[in-house]
Each structure stands twice: as structure tokens, then as C-alpha cells.
Design a protein around this motif. Structure first.
Motif, mmCIF file in Angstrom:
data_model
loop_
_atom_site.group_PDB
_atom_site.id
_atom_site.type_symbol
_atom_site.label_atom_id
_atom_site.label_comp_id
_atom_site.label_asym_id
_atom_site.label_seq_id
_atom_site.Cartn_x
_atom_site.Cartn_y
_atom_site.Cartn_z
ATOM 1 N N CYS A 175 1.141 -0.750 35.942
ATOM 2 C CA CYS A 175 0.029 0.082 35.479
ATOM 3 C C CYS A 175 -0.324 1.242 36.413
ATOM 4 O O CYS A 175 -0.830 2.270 35.952
ATOM 5 C CB CYS A 175 -1.226 -0.775 35.283
ATOM 6 S SG CYS A 175 -1.036 -2.137 34.093
ATOM 7 N N ASN A 176 -0.102 1.089 37.712
ATOM 8 C CA ASN A 176 -0.585 2.059 38.692
ATOM 9 C C ASN A 176 0.551 2.783 39.401
ATOM 10 O O ASN A 176 1.535 2.153 39.800
ATOM 11 C CB ASN A 176 -1.457 1.364 39.751
ATOM 12 C CG ASN A 176 -2.545 0.499 39.159
ATOM 13 O OD1 ASN A 176 -2.697 -0.651 39.532
ATOM 14 N ND2 ASN A 176 -3.308 1.043 38.226
ATOM 15 N N ILE A 177 0.388 4.105 39.583
ATOM 16 C CA ILE A 177 1.333 4.852 40.402
ATOM 17 C C ILE A 177 1.112 4.499 41.868
ATOM 18 O O ILE A 177 2.043 4.201 42.611
ATOM 19 C CB ILE A 177 1.140 6.369 40.213
ATOM 20 C CG1 ILE A 177 1.295 6.770 38.750
ATOM 21 C CG2 ILE A 177 2.134 7.154 41.070
ATOM 22 C CD1 ILE A 177 0.990 8.232 38.488
ATOM 23 N N PHE A 178 -0.158 4.542 42.292
ATOM 24 C CA PHE A 178 -0.512 4.287 43.681
ATOM 25 C C PHE A 178 -1.440 3.074 43.763
ATOM 26 O O PHE A 178 -1.971 2.596 42.759
ATOM 27 C CB PHE A 178 -1.231 5.502 44.281
ATOM 28 C CG PHE A 178 -0.458 6.779 44.167
ATOM 29 C CD1 PHE A 178 0.702 6.985 44.886
ATOM 30 C CD2 PHE A 178 -0.882 7.794 43.318
ATOM 31 C CE1 PHE A 178 1.419 8.159 44.779
ATOM 32 C CE2 PHE A 178 -0.178 8.982 43.206
ATOM 33 C CZ PHE A 178 0.985 9.156 43.936
ATOM 34 N N TYR A 179 -1.646 2.620 44.988
ATOM 35 C CA TYR A 179 -2.636 1.572 45.213
ATOM 36 C C TYR A 179 -4.023 2.094 44.831
ATOM 37 O O TYR A 179 -4.313 3.290 44.961
ATOM 38 C CB TYR A 179 -2.649 1.146 46.683
ATOM 39 C CG TYR A 179 -1.595 0.124 47.052
ATOM 40 C CD1 TYR A 179 -1.912 -1.227 47.131
ATOM 41 C CD2 TYR A 179 -0.286 0.514 47.319
ATOM 42 C CE1 TYR A 179 -0.948 -2.168 47.477
ATOM 43 C CE2 TYR A 179 0.687 -0.417 47.662
ATOM 44 C CZ TYR A 179 0.345 -1.759 47.742
ATOM 45 O OH TYR A 179 1.292 -2.677 48.073
ATOM 46 N N VAL A 180 -4.879 1.180 44.406
ATOM 47 C CA VAL A 180 -6.247 1.513 44.006
ATOM 48 C C VAL A 180 -7.203 0.938 45.050
ATOM 49 O O VAL A 180 -7.055 -0.220 45.453
ATOM 50 C CB VAL A 180 -6.569 0.925 42.616
ATOM 51 C CG1 VAL A 180 -8.015 1.197 42.234
ATOM 52 C CG2 VAL A 180 -5.625 1.512 41.567
ATOM 53 N N PRO A 181 -8.186 1.711 45.525
ATOM 54 C CA PRO A 181 -9.104 1.191 46.548
ATOM 55 C C PRO A 181 -10.070 0.164 45.990
ATOM 56 O O PRO A 181 -10.476 0.233 44.825
ATOM 57 C CB PRO A 181 -9.847 2.442 47.026
ATOM 58 C CG PRO A 181 -9.773 3.383 45.870
ATOM 59 C CD PRO A 181 -8.457 3.130 45.199
ATOM 60 N N PHE A 182 -10.451 -0.796 46.830
ATOM 61 C CA PHE A 182 -11.488 -1.749 46.465
ATOM 62 C C PHE A 182 -12.837 -1.026 46.398
ATOM 63 O O PHE A 182 -13.008 0.074 46.940
ATOM 64 C CB PHE A 182 -11.590 -2.879 47.489
ATOM 65 C CG PHE A 182 -10.439 -3.856 47.441
ATOM 66 C CD1 PHE A 182 -9.829 -4.181 46.242
ATOM 67 C CD2 PHE A 182 -9.975 -4.452 48.607
ATOM 68 C CE1 PHE A 182 -8.779 -5.091 46.198
ATOM 69 C CE2 PHE A 182 -8.924 -5.356 48.577
ATOM 70 C CZ PHE A 182 -8.331 -5.679 47.370
ATOM 71 N N ARG A 183 -13.789 -1.691 45.774
ATOM 72 C CA ARG A 183 -15.127 -1.109 45.665
ATOM 73 C C ARG A 183 -15.902 -1.236 46.972
ATOM 74 O O ARG A 183 -16.852 -0.500 47.213
ATOM 75 C CB ARG A 183 -15.890 -1.783 44.522
ATOM 76 C CG ARG A 183 -15.193 -1.597 43.186
ATOM 77 C CD ARG A 183 -16.009 -2.117 42.030
ATOM 78 N NE ARG A 183 -15.378 -1.783 40.760
ATOM 79 C CZ ARG A 183 -15.961 -1.919 39.587
ATOM 80 N NH1 ARG A 183 -17.184 -2.390 39.514
ATOM 81 N NH2 ARG A 183 -15.330 -1.600 38.482
ATOM 82 N N SER A 184 -15.519 -2.203 47.796
ATOM 83 C CA SER A 184 -16.156 -2.413 49.087
ATOM 84 C C SER A 184 -15.222 -3.272 49.920
ATOM 85 O O SER A 184 -14.160 -3.691 49.437
ATOM 86 C CB SER A 184 -17.513 -3.103 48.921
ATOM 87 O OG SER A 184 -17.342 -4.397 48.351
ATOM 88 N N PHE A 185 -15.598 -3.556 51.158
ATOM 89 C CA PHE A 185 -14.795 -4.482 51.947
ATOM 90 C C PHE A 185 -14.940 -5.861 51.309
ATOM 91 O O PHE A 185 -16.056 -6.367 51.140
ATOM 92 C CB PHE A 185 -15.261 -4.527 53.399
ATOM 93 C CG PHE A 185 -14.219 -5.071 54.337
ATOM 94 C CD1 PHE A 185 -13.443 -4.220 55.095
ATOM 95 C CD2 PHE A 185 -13.995 -6.440 54.432
ATOM 96 C CE1 PHE A 185 -12.467 -4.714 55.948
ATOM 97 C CE2 PHE A 185 -13.025 -6.954 55.271
ATOM 98 C CZ PHE A 185 -12.248 -6.088 56.040
ATOM 99 N N PRO A 186 -13.820 -6.500 50.909
ATOM 100 C CA PRO A 186 -13.904 -7.731 50.105
ATOM 101 C C PRO A 186 -14.615 -8.871 50.815
ATOM 102 O O PRO A 186 -14.487 -9.054 52.029
ATOM 103 C CB PRO A 186 -12.432 -8.072 49.819
ATOM 104 C CG PRO A 186 -11.652 -7.344 50.848
ATOM 105 C CD PRO A 186 -12.421 -6.107 51.164
ATOM 106 N N CYS A 187 -15.354 -9.622 50.017
ATOM 107 C CA CYS A 187 -16.059 -10.824 50.475
ATOM 108 C C CYS A 187 -17.012 -10.529 51.616
ATOM 109 O O CYS A 187 -17.293 -11.410 52.442
ATOM 110 C CB CYS A 187 -15.067 -11.911 50.888
ATOM 111 S SG CYS A 187 -14.005 -12.462 49.541
ATOM 112 N N GLY A 188 -17.493 -9.292 51.712
ATOM 113 C CA GLY A 188 -18.455 -8.952 52.752
ATOM 114 C C GLY A 188 -17.892 -9.051 54.154
ATOM 115 O O GLY A 188 -18.645 -9.098 55.122
ATOM 116 N N GLY A 189 -16.552 -9.093 54.298
ATOM 117 C CA GLY A 189 -15.941 -9.163 55.616
ATOM 118 C C GLY A 189 -15.848 -10.562 56.188
ATOM 119 O O GLY A 189 -15.464 -10.737 57.344
#
Length: 397
Positions: A115-129
Motif C-alpha cells: 500500500c505504501n511507497i514510503f514508511y508512514v510516521p506514527f502519530r506519537s512516540f508509541p506506548c508513551g515511551g
């Protein structure tokens, strides 16, 4: 001769049985996945019908990691953070899901090969770090979701594959596939399980065993709370330009939200066209109108501060049919439009514009119909007129 005939007959019976019942057998779940199962190798294969189950992985952040490694043609991410699932429909490989346990500064976070040409960024740092994480992959009828501790981090609609070569068609085929077998890669010493979609359970959060702010590379308190999106409600974009709402002057028709401090902003699903803009009125705490944000495929407009044309990438990101998921945010004066989690427009407000819209504490939609939806997040407080039916002007669903 009798032996050969009998033996050949047995072989034929076995082959017929495999042809008749093979798909049914492969669509059954591995019984060991009913509870957390330790992954003992870097490559294992599991049987799980992904349309009936949510696949969860309990992972651990490495002690040391680099959110901005040296990049070249071959090195994109620190491989110690990478996890991968290869999806099969019977004997056919139909998908490859790759993601990382950290949020990279350049956004190399999640990627679906089909589905993606490039990697897609997360909305935030996952699981609060936090060191301990629980990831969940949901292959739904129309889309794919990846969450960490209940917080949505990546989203992909099957009809919205990137417009490059054959990706859109491959992404559609992934949505049509009946995934029944999964190769699990690069997750040795992590845990995995499959949760039935019929089970009504709360989002599973990892048990915190270390302070979330160590080591120093991990984010501080600026990350959104885990599970916030998991408890969001889907509401229609109620039109405030009505007599009942005093033509957008009645604050009971607005949503209270501190837009300058919100990470998610306003998350919407709507039709994107030319000439019919998505329109949001922005208000101060006491109801004073600060200005309007409007955008469609022909222009982006913020009263007194922004007037420009959308980029080609932003125009092409719209859904081919149906509603396009997008988000408008202006945290700390950074105006952004995201589609499927990818930032496709960004403009910094300065001087009087930053001062003006830094007071934005309420918003309301206008000129948009009941078909469009937005996410009512826990950080939002809707006015009394904002109900799931827009005070009986829209059908429930």
C-alpha cells in the motif's frame, strides 16, 4: 499389484481430502495463541484467520536506540527496533507489514509493502515511551489499524493505496484476501497471542516495569495518553449554520477543545472535492469568532493568515471513492493537515496569527452534511446541541 493399487488409492484419498478440507483446516487458529505465547525463534509461522482475530504482540524497547540514525540507500532504521508480519492467503503471499517499536525523527515508522511507497510516521512516540509495549494489528473489512497500548498509531484504507505503479491495485487485493497464515519475523523473546473480535475486552496495556522517561532518548510528558483514540466516538459533522444554532453563534453547537495544545487536533472523515470546502469555525473561550479554517482540493484557507493551493501529494491522497480520513491540528502554532497519519501540509503561524489562533478553545463545523464524520475525543466537550443525531437533524448511522 494389489499393494500398489491400494497405496495409490490411499494417496488419492489424502489428496482429495487436502483439496476439500485444506482451506478449512488452515483457517483455524493455532490453539497455543489463546494466551500469550513466547516467540523462541526469529521466524515462526502461525495459523490465524485475521478477519476473525486481532493479533497482539507484547514487545520490549531496546535499552539503547537511536531515533535519528545515519541514513543512506540501505540503512533506513535501527534493525533492533524492527518487527515484521508476512501474510498468506493459503499458499499465496498477500501482504507484508513492517513497523518499529520507536518513533523515528524522519518518520520511518510503519509500512505496508502493498500500500505504501514510503514508511508512514506514527502519530506519537508509541506506548508513551514505556519499555513494555502491546501492539495490536487489526485487518478489518475496509482498512488496517495498528495500535500500541490501545492508541491508534497507523491507519490504511485498502482503497487508498499510494498512487504509484500498481500499489493501489495491490492494496485492494490485500483487502480482499482471506489471510489465514502469518510469518512472524524479528520478534524472538517477545510474546504473541490472538484475540477474538467477538470478545469484548478493554484495550490491553503493557505492564510498566521501568520509568517511562528512561533512557534519555525516550519522550517526556508531551506524548498523548495511551488509549485516547481507543475510546473516541464517531459523530456527524453537525452544521452550526442553522436557525437552531443561531447561525454559529450558539456555543451549545460547538465543541470545546484547546487546539493549541492538542496532539490529535480535529480528526474527520469527509468527501474531498473541488469547490465544496470542509469548513470549521474557530472560537475563543467566550465564543468570540477568531476565524474559519477551510480546505478542499483547490485551496487551503485560514482567515487572515493562510491562503494557498494544496500540494500535488495532498490532492492525490484523497480516497478514490467514499470518505477520506484527515486531521487538522494547530498545536503550538503549527498548522497541519494529515491524511492517513501522514503530514501533507504544514505551516507555522507567527506574530499576530499565532497570538490570534492561540486563543482557539472551541470549534464547530458548517456547510458540511451528515454523511461526514469526526472523532469526539475524551479531551473534547461537546455542547448540548451536539448529539449523535445533531439534535434530530441527522439519522443515527
Amino acid at each position: 499389484q494389489h499393494y500398489y493399487i491400494t497405496n495409490n488409492l490411499r494417496i488419492m484419498i489424502v489428496l482429495i481430502a487436502l483439496l476439500m478440507f485444506g482451506p478449512a483446516l488452515s483457517s483455524k487458529i493455532d490453539p497455543s495463541l489463546a494466551d500469550w505465547k513466547l516467540i523462541t525463534e526469529n521466524l515462526i509461522t502461525i495459523n490465524v484467520p485475521m478477519k476473525k482475530y486481532i493479533l497482539e504482540i507484547k514487545s520490549t524497547l531496546p535499552e539503547d536506540f537511536d531515533t535519528n540514525p545515519v541514513y543512506n540507500e540501505t540503512i533506513k532504521v535501527d534493525k533492533s527496533t524492527t518487527m515484521m508480519l508476512v501474510l498468506y492467503d493459503g499458499e499465496n503471499q498477500v501482504g507484508r507489514l513492517t513497523w518499529n517499536s520507536i518513533h523515528y525523527k524522519r518518520g520511518y515508522d510503519a509500512w505496508i509493502e502493498q500500500c505504501n511507497i514510503f514508511y508512514v510516521p506514527f502519530r506519537s512516540f508509541p506506548c508513551g515511551g514505556r519499555k513494555d509495549q502491546v501492539w495490536a494489528w487489526k485487518l478489518n473489512k475496509n482498512d488496517v489499524e495498528l495500535s500500541c497500548d490501545g492508541e491508534l498509531q497507523y491507519y490504511q484504507h485498502y482503497l487508498n493505496g499510494d498512487n504509484w505503479k500498481h500499489l493501489r491495485e495491490r492494496c485492494r487485493r490485500l483487502g480482499q484476501a482471506d489471510v489465514d497464515r502469518v510469518e512472524v519475523k524479528f520478534m524472538k523473546n517477545f510474546y504473541i497471542r490472538a484475540v477474538s473480535r467477538d470478545d469484548k475486552i478493554e484495550p490491553t496495556q503493557a505492564k510498566v516495569t521501568t520509568p517511562p522517561t528512561t533512557p534519555t532518548q525516550r519522550p517526556t510528558t508531551s506524548a498523548p495518553l495511551p488509549g485516547r483514540l481507543a475510546f473516541a466516538k464517531d459523530f456527524p459533522t453537525c452544521d452550526c449554520w442553522t436557525p437552531k444554532c443561531g447561525f454559529c453563534s450558539n456555543m451549545e453547537c460547538t465543541v470545546k477543545q484547546d487546539l493549541f495544545s492538542s496532539f490529535e487536533g480535529i480528526v474527520v472523515r469527509s468527501k474531498l472535492t473541488r469547490g465544496k470546502p470542509n469548513s470549521i469555525a474557530l472560537f475563543g473561550e467566550e465564543g468570540d469568532l477568531l476565524g474559519n479554517f477551510q480546505w478542499d482540493l483547490s485551496g487551503i484557507f485560514l482567515t487572515g493568515c493562510i491562503r494557498c493551493r494544496p500540494s500535488v501529494a495532498l490532492r492525490r491522497a484523497k480516497a478514490i471513492i467514499g470518505l477520506t480520513p484527515w486531521a487538522f491540528s494547530m498545536k503550538d502554532g503549527m498548522v497541519e493537515i494529515k491524511i492517513n497519519g501522514q503530514t501533507l501540509f504544514r505551516r507555522t503561524l507567527k506574530g499576530k496569527c499565532a497570538e490570534r489562533y492561540g486563543k482557539a478553545k472551541r470549534f464547530a463545523f458548517y456547510g458540511m452534511n451528515c454523511e461526514n464524520r469526526f472523532r469526539l475525543l475524551p479531551e473534547m466537550v461537546p455542547g448540548a446541541m451536539l448529539t449523535p443525531t445533531c439534535s434530530n437533524t441527522c439519522s443515527l448511522y
